[in-house]
Design an enzyme around this catalytic site. Structure first.
Site, PDB file in Angstrom:
ATOM      1  N   TYR A 201     -25.688 -10.302   6.802  1.00 11.78           N
ATOM      2  CA  TYR A 201     -24.573 -10.997   7.449  1.00 11.78           C
ATOM      3  C   TYR A 201     -23.289 -10.613   6.693  1.00 11.78           C
ATOM      4  O   TYR A 201     -23.359 -10.244   5.525  1.00 11.78           O
ATOM      5  CB  TYR A 201     -24.851 -12.518   7.373  1.00 11.78           C
ATOM      6  CG  TYR A 201     -23.875 -13.359   8.130  1.00 11.78           C
ATOM      7  CD1 TYR A 201     -23.914 -13.398   9.526  1.00 11.78           C
ATOM      8  CD2 TYR A 201     -22.903 -14.112   7.472  1.00 11.78           C
ATOM      9  CE1 TYR A 201     -23.000 -14.170  10.237  1.00 11.78           C
ATOM     10  CE2 TYR A 201     -21.991 -14.881   8.172  1.00 11.78           C
ATOM     11  CZ  TYR A 201     -22.046 -14.907   9.553  1.00 11.78           C
ATOM     12  OH  TYR A 201     -21.145 -15.651  10.249  1.00 11.78           O
ATOM     13  N   ASN A 203     -21.022 -11.989   5.027  1.00 12.42           N
ATOM     14  CA  ASN A 203     -20.641 -12.548   3.719  1.00 12.42           C
ATOM     15  C   ASN A 203     -21.540 -12.061   2.600  1.00 12.42           C
ATOM     16  O   ASN A 203     -21.327 -12.374   1.434  1.00 12.42           O
ATOM     17  CB  ASN A 203     -20.632 -14.093   3.765  1.00 12.42           C
ATOM     18  CG  ASN A 203     -22.027 -14.699   3.858  1.00 12.42           C
ATOM     19  OD1 ASN A 203     -22.970 -14.048   4.306  1.00 12.42           O
ATOM     20  ND2 ASN A 203     -22.153 -15.947   3.455  1.00 12.42           N
ATOM     21  N   LYS A 204     -22.574 -11.277   2.914  1.00 12.62           N
ATOM     22  CA  LYS A 204     -23.501 -10.794   1.878  1.00 12.62           C
ATOM     23  C   LYS A 204     -22.894  -9.593   1.142  1.00 12.62           C
ATOM     24  O   LYS A 204     -21.887  -9.028   1.574  1.00 12.62           O
ATOM     25  CB  LYS A 204     -24.838 -10.405   2.516  1.00 12.62           C
ATOM     26  CG  LYS A 204     -25.493 -11.558   3.281  1.00 12.62           C
ATOM     27  CD  LYS A 204     -26.323 -12.482   2.395  1.00 12.62           C
ATOM     28  CE  LYS A 204     -26.402 -13.888   2.848  1.00 12.62           C
ATOM     29  NZ  LYS A 204     -27.468 -14.380   3.636  1.00 12.62           N
ATOM     30  N   GLN A 205     -23.543  -9.170   0.065  1.00 11.57           N
ATOM     31  CA  GLN A 205     -23.020  -8.056  -0.743  1.00 11.57           C
ATOM     32  C   GLN A 205     -22.832  -6.808   0.108  1.00 11.57           C
ATOM     33  O   GLN A 205     -21.873  -6.069  -0.064  1.00 11.57           O
ATOM     34  CB  GLN A 205     -23.961  -7.737  -1.910  1.00 11.57           C
ATOM     35  CG  GLN A 205     -23.997  -8.796  -2.996  1.00 11.57           C
ATOM     36  CD  GLN A 205     -25.079  -9.830  -2.790  1.00 11.57           C
ATOM     37  OE1 GLN A 205     -25.377 -10.214  -1.650  1.00 11.57           O
ATOM     38  NE2 GLN A 205     -25.672 -10.298  -3.875  1.00 11.57           N
TER      39      GLN A 205
END
Ligand SMILES: *Cc1c(COP(=O)(O)O)cnc(C)c1O
Length: 397
Positions: A201, A203-205
């Site tokens: 998603y 917002n992940k790294q």
């Protein structure tokens, strides 16, 4: 832009009580999409294979390498990945899965999808991860697996967890959705268990827009997950030959191409995030009311979550979040405990007090803006805004 607003934008520490909402909006997270990423996606769009094309196995190979496993199966979300991990471990109705209540809700939902029961074990106050010392008391006749979550990118105590699992013949399913690139004892997170899951998603790294992956060293697990992902089709079977009840959990080549671009920069991305975390720690030395994250060299920084000292309350924290938002600073209360979600209370009768460490932590956390290209100036602004928000609380004591 008027000269007044330019001047405001250049003031790093506006020493004023009345904030200027939206003057310096800093989001909680922000994806980092490069020109190379865009070119990779365009190349797919200019071709004919938008799904089940060559970008899929290429992304899976890169993902397996990032996780240190033999296989990776790309799917359309981290939640889908967790669901397939549960199925691949043959967990079903009435079976119990030991996991943490301090997580994103998907890590417990995946058991419910298969009519299995999540058995929560409280967390360690310093790491926020499942406390291995408390796992033993929760193991019973129906326990089938331990599902540790590497919360905020911090590796769980995998030595203790794999020992307990081996002693009781339990599968280990890693929720590594927040921990790509993290290591424990020099070994990559995601590679310790029967299977592991990752999520992409925005917002992940690293992101694929939406997406996820199952990783495993077990060829059979990889094979059944590939089949479930694609409507239960068998390998090389005709399009309308279905060997088992499957799903449409496919990840398109458009997403895979973006993921390939992102993964090619993983080391750089993790380095940038480490630098942002270090800068926060320095800036927050002047805000003694918050506890900053503990050090762990194996950590992959997903978010930057501080915790108000014990004397503050949940109401204080909520007011601090409101103050920050009023100044245009993205922030959140990571996590809201799973056992206290309405349907968990209803299904299992959970109440406040059931997992005291989780609740103590969850009542006081503040996730601050955190992304690859967060500048030092922005970090100072966040720290100053946080100090102001806490200052307002002190006055009301
Ligand atoms: C992000 C995340 C997931 C999966 O999320 P999706 O939105 O389904 O990709 C699962 N577990 C944890 C702990 C997560 O943070």
């Amino acid at each position: 832009m008027s000269s007044v607003s330019v001047a405001r934008a250049l003031v790093p520490f506006p020493h004023r009580d009345v904030p200027l909402p939206g003057t310096h909006p800093i989001p909680l997270s922000s994806p980092d999409v490069s020109d190379d990423d865009r070119e990779r996606v365009l190349a797919i769009l200019n071709g004919t294979a938008l799904s089940l094309g060559p970008a899929l196995p290429a992304f899976e190979a890169a993902m397996a390498e990032a996780a240190g496993t033999r296989f990776a199966v790309a799917v359309n979300s981290g939640t889908s990945a967790l669901h397939l991990c549960i199925k691949a471990a043959e967990i079903g109705e009435g079976d119990e899965v030991i996991t943490t209540p301090f997580s994103f809700v998907a890590s417990a939902n995946c058991a419910l999808y298969e009519r299995a029961i999540p058995r929560f074990v409280d967390i360690d106050i310093d790491t926020y991860n499942i406390d291995p010392a408390q796992i033993g008391a929760s193991i019973g006749r129906r326990t089938r697996a331990i599902l540790p979550v590497h919360v905020f990118g911090r590796p769980c105590d995998m030595s203790a967890i794999t020992d307990i699992a081996a002693r009781h013949d339990l599968a280990v399913i890693e929720d590594s959705c927040e921990a790509i690139g993290a290591t424990y004892d020099g070994r990559k997170i995601g590679s310790f268990g029967h299977s592991g899951s990752f999520a992409f998603y925005p917002n992940k790294q690293i992101t694929t827009g939406e997406g996820g992956a199952v990783v495993t060293n077990d060829e059979h697990v990889a094979r059944v997950c590939r089949s479930w992902r694609n409507q239960g089709r068998g390998e090389g079977a005709a399009w309308l030959q279905h060997e088992r009840l499957g799903y449409n959990y496919r990840l398109s080549d458009i997403n895979c191409a973006l993921g390939l671009g992102q993964l090619s920069r993983l080391d750089l991305i993790l380095q940038k995030r480490r630098a942002v975390a270090r800068a926060y720690e320095q800036a927050l030395e002047f805000v003694p009311e918050v506890i900053t994250p503990a050090h762990d060299p194996g950590m992959s920084w997903f978010v930057y979550v501080v915790r108000l000292q014990d004397e503050f309350t949940r109401e204080d924290r909520d007011r601090a979040l409101e103050s920050l938002r009023g100044e245009g600073i993205g922030c959140s209360n990571y996590f809201s405990p799973i056992h206290l979600q309405a349907y968990f209370r209803e299904m299992f009768g959970y109440r406040r007090g059931d997992f005291p460490v989780t609740e103590h932590v969850a009542d006081r956390t503040i996730a601050l803006p955190f992304f690859n290209n967060l500048s030092h100036g922005q970090i100072d602004m966040v720290a100053a805004a946080l100090a102001r928000a806490i200052g307002k609380l002190a006055r009301t004591f």
